[in-house]
Design a protein around this motif. Structure first.
Motif, PDB file in Angstrom:
ATOM      1  N   PHE A  12      21.494  -2.162  -3.123  1.00 27.22           N
ATOM      2  CA  PHE A  12      20.155  -1.884  -3.777  1.00 27.22           C
ATOM      3  C   PHE A  12      20.422  -2.156  -5.229  1.00 27.22           C
ATOM      4  O   PHE A  12      19.578  -2.903  -5.845  1.00 27.22           O
ATOM      5  N   ILE A  13      21.527  -1.437  -5.712  1.00 28.49           N
ATOM      6  CA  ILE A  13      21.603  -1.597  -7.221  1.00 28.49           C
ATOM      7  C   ILE A  13      21.836  -2.904  -7.738  1.00 28.49           C
ATOM      8  O   ILE A  13      21.695  -3.511  -8.848  1.00 28.49           O
ATOM      9  N   GLN A  14      22.722  -3.789  -6.703  1.00 25.77           N
ATOM     10  CA  GLN A  14      22.897  -5.251  -6.849  1.00 25.77           C
ATOM     11  C   GLN A  14      21.585  -6.144  -7.258  1.00 25.77           C
ATOM     12  O   GLN A  14      22.033  -7.064  -7.839  1.00 25.77           O
ATOM     13  N   THR A  15      20.723  -5.576  -6.907  1.00 21.99           N
ATOM     14  CA  THR A  15      19.122  -6.347  -6.995  1.00 21.99           C
ATOM     15  C   THR A  15      18.780  -6.150  -8.529  1.00 21.99           C
ATOM     16  O   THR A  15      17.950  -6.795  -8.911  1.00 21.99           O
ATOM     17  N   LEU A  16      19.342  -5.230  -9.108  1.00 22.43           N
ATOM     18  CA  LEU A  16      18.718  -4.824 -10.667  1.00 22.43           C
ATOM     19  C   LEU A  16      19.342  -5.772 -11.438  1.00 22.43           C
ATOM     20  O   LEU A  16      20.201  -6.486 -11.330  1.00 22.43           O
ATOM     21  N   ASN A  17      18.742  -5.879 -12.735  1.00 22.32           N
ATOM     22  CA  ASN A  17      19.220  -6.849 -13.830  1.00 22.32           C
ATOM     23  C   ASN A  17      19.971  -6.032 -14.643  1.00 22.32           C
ATOM     24  O   ASN A  17      19.329  -5.197 -15.626  1.00 22.32           O
ATOM     25  N   PRO A  18      21.336  -6.231 -14.984  1.00 23.68           N
ATOM     26  CA  PRO A  18      22.261  -5.517 -15.764  1.00 23.68           C
ATOM     27  C   PRO A  18      21.974  -5.989 -17.258  1.00 23.68           C
ATOM     28  O   PRO A  18      22.328  -5.342 -18.204  1.00 23.68           O
ATOM     29  N   LYS A  19      21.149  -7.200 -17.474  1.00 17.76           N
ATOM     30  CA  LYS A  19      20.959  -7.774 -18.787  1.00 17.76           C
ATOM     31  C   LYS A  19      19.653  -8.231 -18.867  1.00 17.76           C
ATOM     32  O   LYS A  19      19.406  -9.539 -18.666  1.00 17.76           O
ATOM     33  N   PRO A  20      18.603  -7.581 -18.966  1.00 20.32           N
ATOM     34  CA  PRO A  20      17.373  -7.951 -18.882  1.00 20.32           C
ATOM     35  C   PRO A  20      16.805  -8.774 -20.122  1.00 20.32           C
ATOM     36  O   PRO A  20      15.841  -9.705 -19.915  1.00 20.32           O
ATOM     37  N   GLY A  21      17.704  -9.012 -21.262  1.00 20.39           N
ATOM     38  CA  GLY A  21      17.258  -9.905 -22.248  1.00 20.39           C
ATOM     39  C   GLY A  21      17.767 -11.351 -21.912  1.00 20.39           C
ATOM     40  O   GLY A  21      17.546 -12.324 -22.495  1.00 20.39           O
ATOM     41  N   SER A  22      18.806 -11.425 -20.838  1.00 19.77           N
ATOM     42  CA  SER A  22      19.685 -12.970 -20.783  1.00 19.77           C
ATOM     43  C   SER A  22      18.459 -13.755 -20.336  1.00 19.77           C
ATOM     44  O   SER A  22      18.846 -15.033 -20.651  1.00 19.77           O
ATOM     45  N   THR A  23      17.394 -13.566 -19.675  1.00 16.55           N
ATOM     46  CA  THR A  23      16.551 -14.530 -19.194  1.00 16.55           C
ATOM     47  C   THR A  23      15.834 -15.211 -20.408  1.00 16.55           C
ATOM     48  O   THR A  23      14.943 -16.302 -20.108  1.00 16.55           O
ATOM     49  N   PHE A  24      15.881 -14.694 -21.745  1.00 17.31           N
ATOM     50  CA  PHE A  24      15.285 -15.183 -22.881  1.00 17.31           C
ATOM     51  C   PHE A  24      16.167 -16.040 -23.536  1.00 17.31           C
ATOM     52  O   PHE A  24      15.828 -16.621 -24.667  1.00 17.31           O
TER      53      PHE A  24
END
Length: 451
Positions: A227-239
């Motif tokens: 489940f943790i693998q589905t989280l985003n470790p770098k939330p700013g990377s999409t920008f």
């Protein structure tokens, strides 16, 4: 012990290679990719009035490549994305400026009901996050920087962490994951507890240790990990708005009448010629201007010869590689032969360093796809037939074994080595471990699943 300390003049012969600017230039040009070389020639043109460049297809092809990559063909549409019978305007293709992470945060803060002091604090934090969306500066340092009480700084961080993307404003990976878990519509308390207390252990896949500490079944820890693998470790990377990188092949190989033919993609290089207006000045040797022109003429000739030498060397190196790797071109990666720089250097009678420079950042268009020339070089591994197998080939078999193994009883490195031996490839357990690390494949204990 007698030592002769007399002074005198002595003659001694010696040989040494002097690295001139011209030689450095030739070496540099050999290392350039086709795009880098084109840019380099345009830079040299600015400094040398004798140089004239005709771009041929370089700019047109690059723009076409970009359009093909960024605007693919769709059914009923042209590659520009409009119907064939629609009226087209170039303004339709002007791209909008993409919103960056900080702009995205500031736009959200603008609509929050905050007093001026707290708004200033949150705005400061929004402008301080790094490219991954983290705010790693400790609270006490932020309080000192802003000269604000600690409770207001903590309130500002809490507001920042309530914004999108979820996880922004975190101080660490653990903090980032917890923010995302706590913002879930349905909270997973076990996952939150494991991230809070056992993240390092979980990363090593020591599921039994975590399960024992929490008094739960190992399979539950496995589910939490997945489940943790589905989280985003770098939330700013999409920008991240980095421009795409484009690769144009320097060389192409095609099969013609059963024979592989290699040719240079010279259309992508600007044509280098001399400006005819300066030829008359070259013949006049009495003016100071002519000295300048003669010096620039010599530079022009050096660059032209260096480019020609680059092309000849690149063609010779590529032909030698293609001759050696024809099985790969026929049958694919599993037939890639072991190859060293020395083998190619001896085949075309040049130094190994020349082969290395000629294959750096150079790409070959093959029937099997676009590949960097460095791809064709790999080390040797013995097999039953007494011949050598390339490390790339061994990695292909190794990945296949790992993909097909029982995940509840994954193969150890020794068992992988034994399985490879059954297929006629002799490698040690240590070599298997080395290749596994290079391929980013986890160890057997870390690959094990409990469900």
């Amino acid at each position: 012990m007698n030592m002769n300390m007399d002074y005198g003049l002595f003659q001694q012969q010696s040989m040494k290679l002097v690295m001139t600017n011209e030689l450095r230039q030739a070496i540099t040009i050999l290392q350039y990719s086709v795009l880098d070389l084109g840019q380099y020639l345009h830079e040299q043109q600015l400094e040398n009035p004798l140089m004239e460049l005709k771009d041929n297809l370089m700019k047109e092809e690059l723009e076409r490549s970009k359009q093909d990559i960024m605007m693919p063909v769709y059914e009923g549409k042209s590659r520009f994305g409009f119907d064939q019978d629609e009226e087209y305007s170039p303004l339709d293709q002007v791209s909008e400026r993409q919103e960056g992470l900080q702009d995205h945060l500031l736009n959200q803060i603008r609509f929050l009901k905050l007093d001026s002091g707290l708004r200033r604090i949150v705005t400061y934090f929004a402008l301080s996050v790094d490219e991954n969306g983290y705010l790693k500066t400790p609270v006490h340092e932020l309080a000192e920087e802003l000269r604000e009480p600690k409770h207001l700084v903590e309130a500002g961080i809490h507001i920042l962490q309530s914004l999108e993307p979820i996880g922004v404003g975190a101080s660490s990976l653990k903090d980032c994951l917890l923010i995302q878990l706590q913002r879930m519509e349905v909270r997973d308390l076990l996952a939150e507890k494991i991230v809070s207390n056992y993240l390092d252990i979980l990363a090593k896949k020591q599921f039994k240790t975590v399960a024992k500490a929490e008094g739960v079944d190992v399979s539950e820890v496995q589910y939490v990990f997945d489940f943790i693998q589905t989280l985003n470790p770098k939330p700013g990377s999409t920008f991240h708005n980095e421009p795409p990188k484009y690769v144009i092949p320097d060389v192409t190989v095609k099969k013609v009448n059963g024979e592989y033919i290699v040719f240079l993609n010279e259309d992508h290089l600007p044509e280098l010629t001399m400006n005819s207006r300066y030829e008359a000045l070259l013949k006049n040797s009495e003016t100071e201007v002519s000295e300048y022109i003669h010096r620039k003429y010599e530079q022009f000739q050096w660059i032209k010869r260096s480019v020609e030498q680059r092309q000849q060397t690149l063609l010779k190196v590529t032909k030698a590689i293609v001759d050696y790797q024809q099985n790969f071109l026929e049958h694919g990666p599993s037939h890639l032969r072991p190859l060293t720089l020395k083998t190619i250097a001896e085949a075309i009678d040049v130094h190994e360093s020349t082969v290395s420079r000629a294959t750096t950042k150079k790409y070959l268009q093959t029937p099997k796809g676009l590949l960097e020339l460095k791809y064709f070089f790999s080390s040797n591994v013995g097999n039953d037939s007494g011949e050598a197998s390339s490390s790339e080939r061994v990695k292909i078999y190794l990945k296949r074994l790992v993909d097909e193994e029982n995940k509840q009883k994954p193969l150890s490195d020794q068992k992988l080595a034994s399985a490879l031996k059954e297929q006629g490839i002799h490698v040690s357990r240590r070599t298997v471990a080395k290749y596994r690390d290079e391929m980013h494949i986890l160890s057997s204990s870390q690959r094990k699943r409990y469900s």
